[in-house]
Design a protein around this motif. Structure first.
Motif, PDB file in Angstrom:
ATOM      1  N   GLN A   1      38.741  53.680  34.974  1.00 19.44           N
ATOM      2  CA  GLN A   1      37.427  53.704  34.356  1.00 19.44           C
ATOM      3  C   GLN A   1      36.689  52.437  34.752  1.00 19.44           C
ATOM      4  O   GLN A   1      37.230  51.341  34.615  1.00 19.44           O
ATOM      5  CB  GLN A   1      37.589  53.775  32.836  1.00 19.44           C
ATOM      6  N   SER A   2      35.481  52.580  35.253  1.00 17.86           N
ATOM      7  CA  SER A   2      34.646  51.420  35.580  1.00 17.86           C
ATOM      8  C   SER A   2      33.789  51.078  34.380  1.00 17.86           C
ATOM      9  O   SER A   2      33.166  51.946  33.783  1.00 17.86           O
ATOM     10  CB  SER A   2      33.746  51.729  36.776  1.00 17.86           C
ATOM     11  N   ILE A   3      33.770  49.788  34.022  1.00 11.10           N
ATOM     12  CA  ILE A   3      32.989  49.346  32.875  1.00 11.10           C
ATOM     13  C   ILE A   3      32.181  48.112  33.255  1.00 11.10           C
ATOM     14  O   ILE A   3      32.574  47.357  34.137  1.00 11.10           O
ATOM     15  CB  ILE A   3      33.882  49.027  31.657  1.00 11.10           C
ATOM     16  N   LYS A   4      31.083  47.930  32.577  1.00 16.28           N
ATOM     17  CA  LYS A   4      30.250  46.761  32.820  1.00 16.28           C
ATOM     18  C   LYS A   4      30.929  45.524  32.254  1.00 16.28           C
ATOM     19  O   LYS A   4      31.526  45.566  31.191  1.00 16.28           O
ATOM     20  CB  LYS A   4      28.879  46.944  32.180  1.00 16.28           C
ATOM     21  N   ALA A   5      30.822  44.430  32.984  1.00 21.09           N
ATOM     22  CA  ALA A   5      31.383  43.149  32.539  1.00 21.09           C
ATOM     23  C   ALA A   5      30.346  42.068  32.783  1.00 21.09           C
ATOM     24  O   ALA A   5      30.393  41.352  33.780  1.00 21.09           O
ATOM     25  CB  ALA A   5      32.675  42.855  33.282  1.00 21.09           C
ATOM     26  N   PRO A   6      29.381  41.921  31.873  1.00 18.68           N
ATOM     27  CA  PRO A   6      28.269  41.002  32.126  1.00 18.68           C
ATOM     28  C   PRO A   6      28.651  39.533  32.210  1.00 18.68           C
ATOM     29  O   PRO A   6      27.997  38.774  32.911  1.00 18.68           O
ATOM     30  CB  PRO A   6      27.324  41.253  30.950  1.00 18.68           C
ATOM     31  N   SER A   7      29.708  39.111  31.530  1.00 15.25           N
ATOM     32  CA  SER A   7      30.036  37.686  31.532  1.00 15.25           C
ATOM     33  C   SER A   7      31.388  37.385  32.169  1.00 15.25           C
ATOM     34  O   SER A   7      31.946  36.322  31.952  1.00 15.25           O
ATOM     35  CB  SER A   7      30.011  37.159  30.093  1.00 15.25           C
ATOM     36  N   ALA A   8      31.892  38.296  32.973  1.00  9.99           N
ATOM     37  CA  ALA A   8      33.211  38.101  33.588  1.00  9.99           C
ATOM     38  C   ALA A   8      33.143  37.070  34.706  1.00  9.99           C
ATOM     39  O   ALA A   8      32.142  36.963  35.417  1.00  9.99           O
ATOM     40  CB  ALA A   8      33.722  39.422  34.146  1.00  9.99           C
ATOM     41  N   GLU A   9      34.236  36.305  34.854  1.00 14.28           N
ATOM     42  CA  GLU A   9      34.324  35.342  35.959  1.00 14.28           C
ATOM     43  C   GLU A   9      34.389  36.076  37.290  1.00 14.28           C
ATOM     44  O   GLU A   9      33.725  35.710  38.244  1.00 14.28           O
ATOM     45  CB  GLU A   9      35.562  34.469  35.793  1.00 14.28           C
TER      46      GLU A   9
ATOM     47  N   LYS B   1      37.339  47.349  36.530  1.00 12.87           N
ATOM     48  CA  LYS B   1      37.898  48.688  36.504  1.00 12.87           C
ATOM     49  C   LYS B   1      39.214  48.649  35.748  1.00 12.87           C
ATOM     50  O   LYS B   1      40.053  47.790  35.992  1.00 12.87           O
ATOM     51  CB  LYS B   1      38.111  49.203  37.928  1.00 12.87           C
ATOM     52  N   ARG B   2      39.372  49.589  34.800  1.00 15.85           N
ATOM     53  CA  ARG B   2      40.612  49.727  34.040  1.00 15.85           C
ATOM     54  C   ARG B   2      41.448  50.835  34.671  1.00 15.85           C
ATOM     55  O   ARG B   2      41.029  51.988  34.680  1.00 15.85           O
ATOM     56  CB  ARG B   2      40.311  50.123  32.597  1.00 15.85           C
ATOM     57  N   HIS B   3      42.599  50.492  35.164  1.00 15.19           N
ATOM     58  CA  HIS B   3      43.544  51.479  35.679  1.00 15.19           C
ATOM     59  C   HIS B   3      44.613  51.633  34.608  1.00 15.19           C
ATOM     60  O   HIS B   3      45.241  50.646  34.214  1.00 15.19           O
ATOM     61  CB  HIS B   3      44.204  50.987  36.973  1.00 15.19           C
ATOM     62  N   ILE B   4      44.807  52.859  34.113  1.00 14.55           N
ATOM     63  CA  ILE B   4      45.799  53.051  33.057  1.00 14.55           C
ATOM     64  C   ILE B   4      46.732  54.203  33.397  1.00 14.55           C
ATOM     65  O   ILE B   4      46.402  55.085  34.192  1.00 14.55           O
ATOM     66  CB  ILE B   4      45.152  53.301  31.672  1.00 14.55           C
TER      67      ILE B   4
ATOM     68  N   LEU C   1      43.920  45.696  35.081  1.00 12.17           N
ATOM     69  CA  LEU C   1      42.495  45.448  35.233  1.00 12.17           C
ATOM     70  C   LEU C   1      42.224  44.783  36.564  1.00 12.17           C
ATOM     71  O   LEU C   1      42.941  43.855  36.954  1.00 12.17           O
ATOM     72  CB  LEU C   1      41.977  44.557  34.106  1.00 12.17           C
ATOM     73  N   THR C   2      41.204  45.258  37.258  1.00 17.30           N
ATOM     74  CA  THR C   2      40.786  44.696  38.541  1.00 17.30           C
ATOM     75  C   THR C   2      39.265  44.603  38.547  1.00 17.30           C
ATOM     76  O   THR C   2      38.609  45.078  37.629  1.00 17.30           O
ATOM     77  CB  THR C   2      41.238  45.581  39.722  1.00 17.30           C
ATOM     78  N   THR C   3      38.746  44.005  39.591  1.00 13.72           N
ATOM     79  CA  THR C   3      37.298  44.052  39.767  1.00 13.72           C
ATOM     80  C   THR C   3      36.919  45.487  40.125  1.00 13.72           C
ATOM     81  O   THR C   3      37.744  46.262  40.614  1.00 13.72           O
ATOM     82  CB  THR C   3      36.847  43.084  40.880  1.00 13.72           C
ATOM     83  N   ALA C   4      35.681  45.859  39.876  1.00 12.40           N
ATOM     84  CA  ALA C   4      35.262  47.250  40.026  1.00 12.40           C
ATOM     85  C   ALA C   4      35.240  47.714  41.477  1.00 12.40           C
ATOM     86  O   ALA C   4      35.224  48.923  41.738  1.00 12.40           O
ATOM     87  CB  ALA C   4      33.899  47.462  39.394  1.00 12.40           C
TER      88      ALA C   4
ATOM     89  N   ASP D   1      33.087  45.027  28.836  1.00 17.15           N
ATOM     90  CA  ASP D   1      34.105  43.987  28.929  1.00 17.15           C
ATOM     91  C   ASP D   1      33.411  42.649  28.695  1.00 17.15           C
ATOM     92  O   ASP D   1      32.791  42.097  29.596  1.00 17.15           O
ATOM     93  CB  ASP D   1      34.783  44.029  30.294  1.00 17.15           C
ATOM     94  N   TYR D   2      33.507  42.142  27.486  1.00 18.17           N
ATOM     95  CA  TYR D   2      32.824  40.917  27.112  1.00 18.17           C
ATOM     96  C   TYR D   2      33.634  39.660  27.423  1.00 18.17           C
ATOM     97  O   TYR D   2      33.137  38.563  27.244  1.00 18.17           O
ATOM     98  CB  TYR D   2      32.478  40.937  25.621  1.00 18.17           C
ATOM     99  N   GLU D   3      34.861  39.822  27.842  1.00 16.55           N
ATOM    100  CA  GLU D   3      35.739  38.673  28.066  1.00 16.55           C
ATOM    101  C   GLU D   3      35.495  38.075  29.449  1.00 16.55           C
ATOM    102  O   GLU D   3      35.217  38.794  30.402  1.00 16.55           O
ATOM    103  CB  GLU D   3      37.212  39.100  27.958  1.00 16.55           C
ATOM    104  N   LYS D   4      35.634  36.765  29.557  1.00 14.46           N
ATOM    105  CA  LYS D   4      35.498  36.109  30.859  1.00 14.46           C
ATOM    106  C   LYS D   4      36.736  36.326  31.704  1.00 14.46           C
ATOM    107  O   LYS D   4      36.645  36.583  32.897  1.00 14.46           O
ATOM    108  CB  LYS D   4      35.254  34.610  30.683  1.00 14.46           C
ATOM    109  N   ARG D   5      37.902  36.201  31.088  1.00 11.85           N
ATOM    110  CA  ARG D   5      39.163  36.294  31.825  1.00 11.85           C
ATOM    111  C   ARG D   5      39.764  37.688  31.718  1.00 11.85           C
ATOM    112  O   ARG D   5      39.675  38.342  30.679  1.00 11.85           O
ATOM    113  CB  ARG D   5      40.160  35.263  31.278  1.00 11.85           C
ATOM    114  N   ILE D   6      40.407  38.108  32.793  1.00 15.35           N
ATOM    115  CA  ILE D   6      41.013  39.444  32.844  1.00 15.35           C
ATOM    116  C   ILE D   6      42.192  39.557  31.887  1.00 15.35           C
ATOM    117  O   ILE D   6      42.372  40.597  31.251  1.00 15.35           O
ATOM    118  CB  ILE D   6      41.414  39.779  34.298  1.00 15.35           C
ATOM    119  N   ASP D   7      43.003  38.509  31.742  1.00 15.79           N
ATOM    120  CA  ASP D   7      44.173  38.600  30.868  1.00 15.79           C
ATOM    121  C   ASP D   7      43.766  38.765  29.403  1.00 15.79           C
ATOM    122  O   ASP D   7      44.423  39.484  28.647  1.00 15.79           O
ATOM    123  CB  ASP D   7      45.101  37.402  31.058  1.00 15.79           C
ATOM    124  N   VAL D   8      42.676  38.156  28.986  1.00  7.23           N
ATOM    125  CA  VAL D   8      42.192  38.314  27.614  1.00  7.23           C
ATOM    126  C   VAL D   8      41.676  39.741  27.411  1.00  7.23           C
ATOM    127  O   VAL D   8      41.921  40.367  26.374  1.00  7.23           O
ATOM    128  CB  VAL D   8      41.103  37.271  27.292  1.00  7.23           C
ATOM    129  N   SER D   9      41.003  40.264  28.408  1.00  2.00           N
ATOM    130  CA  SER D   9      40.506  41.631  28.324  1.00  2.00           C
ATOM    131  C   SER D   9      41.656  42.630  28.235  1.00  2.00           C
ATOM    132  O   SER D   9      41.608  43.595  27.468  1.00  2.00           O
ATOM    133  CB  SER D   9      39.638  41.928  29.548  1.00  2.00           C
TER     134      SER D   9
END
Length: 173
Positions: free
Chosen positions: A21-29, A43-46, A59-62, A146-154
């Motif tokens: 699933q691709s999601i918007k991440a406005p404040s991601a690093e 992008k969320r791969h599950i 989680l990866t970049t889109a 995805d409001y988190e800056k870091r992927i691990d927190v997300s």
């Protein structure tokens, strides 16, 4: 495992469904552009079992393709759940490199495609389970974007949300 047994299933899953699933991440690093969905974000791969319980998340970049992101999912599933043998996926996962890795790891990947004559929406067998899981995630407002800056927190927020979902299912059967 307890929830699976309560539903009358084997405690350990033998099949999984994978999707992204691709999601918007406005404040991601780190974020990328998914040209197919026109989304700048992650992008969320599950992978979920056949009842929709989360097994693995990556989680990866889109801009990473579905099949490339799924390779990490395959490795993780093989390490944590060695008894899973069958995977269901959509047409985006029908790539030679991914299929080679799946056969190397002793998976049988069944690609479920839409019919060319199909018009409008139609529920596809086995595929609807993972889409329902994405719907469960979106019910947590913090996961709509995805409001988190870091992927691990997300990724931790996804695990908290799905853990809460599992707790609710077990507390109120």
């Amino acid at each position: 495992m307890l929830d699976r047994e309560r539903q009358g299933r084997e405690a350990s899953p033998s099949a999984a469904v994978i999707d992204s699933q691709s999601i918007k991440a406005p404040s991601a690093e780190k974020r990328g552009f998914d040209a197919g969905k026109r989304v700048v974000g992650r992008k969320r791969h599950i992978a979920v079992d056949t009842d929709g319980r989360l097994l693995m998340v990556n989680l990866t970049t889109a801009d990473i393709s579905d099949s490339a992101g799924a390779q990490t999912i395959l490795d993780g599933i093989r390490k944590r759940w060695p008894w899973i043998k069958h995977l269901f996926a959509d047409g985006a996962y029908d790539r030679l490199k991914l299929m080679d890795k799946a056969s190397y790891l002793d998976f049988v990947v069944e690609v479920i495609r839409r019919s060319d004559q199909q018009q409008g929406f139609k529920v596809l067998p086995r595929r609807w389970v993972v889409e329902r899981t994405f719907g469960w995630m979106i019910r947590w407002r913090r996961l709509v974007r995805d409001y988190e800056k870091r992927i691990d927190v997300s990724q931790a927020m996804i695990l908290v949300a799905m853990g809460g979902n599992l707790l609710r299912r077990n507390a109120h059967p």
